[in-house]
Design an enzyme around this catalytic site. Sequence first.
Site, PDB file in Angstrom:
ATOM      1  N   ARG A 170     -37.371  37.020  87.821  1.00  0.00           N
ATOM      2  CA  ARG A 170     -38.823  37.136  87.715  1.00  0.00           C
ATOM      3  C   ARG A 170     -39.367  36.019  86.821  1.00  0.00           C
ATOM      4  NH1 ARG A 170     -36.659  42.354  87.132  1.00  0.00           N
ATOM      5  NH2 ARG A 170     -37.310  43.835  88.740  1.00  0.00           N
ATOM      6  N   LYS A 217     -37.924  43.947  83.537  1.00  0.00           N
ATOM      7  CA  LYS A 217     -39.099  44.757  83.855  1.00  0.00           C
ATOM      8  C   LYS A 217     -38.771  46.239  83.931  1.00  0.00           C
ATOM      9  CE  LYS A 217     -42.798  45.148  87.291  1.00  0.00           C
ATOM     10  NZ  LYS A 217     -43.334  44.622  88.564  1.00  0.00           N
ATOM     11  N   HIS A 239     -33.219  45.238  91.065  1.00  0.00           N
ATOM     12  CA  HIS A 239     -33.941  46.368  91.657  1.00  0.00           C
ATOM     13  C   HIS A 239     -33.149  47.652  91.443  1.00  0.00           C
ATOM     14  CE1 HIS A 239     -35.750  42.989  93.991  1.00  0.00           C
ATOM     15  NE2 HIS A 239     -36.823  43.701  93.751  1.00  0.00           N
ATOM     16  N   TYR A 252     -38.902  43.399  98.934  1.00  0.00           N
ATOM     17  CA  TYR A 252     -38.679  41.968  98.720  1.00  0.00           C
ATOM     18  C   TYR A 252     -37.753  41.337  99.757  1.00  0.00           C
ATOM     19  CZ  TYR A 252     -40.829  42.414  94.116  1.00  0.00           C
ATOM     20  OH  TYR A 252     -41.711  42.637  93.098  1.00  0.00           O
TER      21      TYR A 252
END
Length: 327
Positions: free
Chosen positions: A199, A224, A305, A314
């Site tokens: 990211r 995240k 993820h 994605y």
Amino acid sequence: MASIRFRSNKWQARVSRKGEQSLVSTFQSKEDAERWARSIEVEWDRGTYTNTHQAQKTNFGELIERYLREVTPTMRGVKEDTIRLKAILRKPIAKVNTLLLNSSRIAQYRDERLKEVSAGTVIRELAYFSSIINQARREWGINIANPVLLVRKPPSPQGRNRILTYEEEQKLLHACEPKANRNIYTRPFVILALETAMRRGELLGLKWANIDIHKRTAFILLTKNGESRTVPLSTRAIETLQGLPRSIDGRVLPINFAALETNFKRARDRAELLDLRIHDLRHTAVTRLAGKLPNLIELSAVTGHKSLSMLKRYYHPNPEQLAKKIA
């Protein structure tokens, strides 16, 4: 115990009880004052009384300001959250008394904002509202309902599926070549984003101390989703890292969010890829990695993820390649 007295041409009622805050209110008639006092005493007896005194003295903007001081600094997206909340402070809704902040006013705000920004932005702002109000209810002793729960949210926008082709990648990298008035870190950022699927915030926060060139890995302490992970580095990623100068602050890419955004947009425009966004690089990287890592568990370990449903947003496989696999 209640006391009623005539004062300044009005009837003042005061209700007191041990363990409770004394309440005072004024009325035009003695009957209204007595009726109010009895109702408070009944609610105290039943344990159903809700003190709205603090809420009456507070507008929504004051809640936002306190949230900015006490809560936002503890969040990972502190910079972006601060910018967005300060923008909301300039809106008329910030001046509304918290007791008057009902579902009708929230819905009105939603409809007005939808004329200005995307549905995704409105959904995010309503989430801020709900979080701020819940914080005030649970920890600040401000007894108000959460009207956001009663308001219909706009339909979620369809997820982007913009994938950068290899030809477009070359155009973008050429447009990122360091020249006069061009930041030298834009091009390495693009390459590392495409090679690692990291990211934007993860790349900008990456430090040399967390990179092991010999093991070909980069360790991300805080992601995240709140978990750390180790990202494998391709040969191209290693070569890019080795070509970078060392920054005194230890960061691999010592460029801030605003500067990166500006330089990326300029390079994108020079490459005539006007529909491209920085986050599309991650979409592209995940799709490319999926061809090399068909095992979804391995793929998610690299991309970070936590669930298949999130990874699916994605992952955009090439239908032609899938057709070859089932031929």
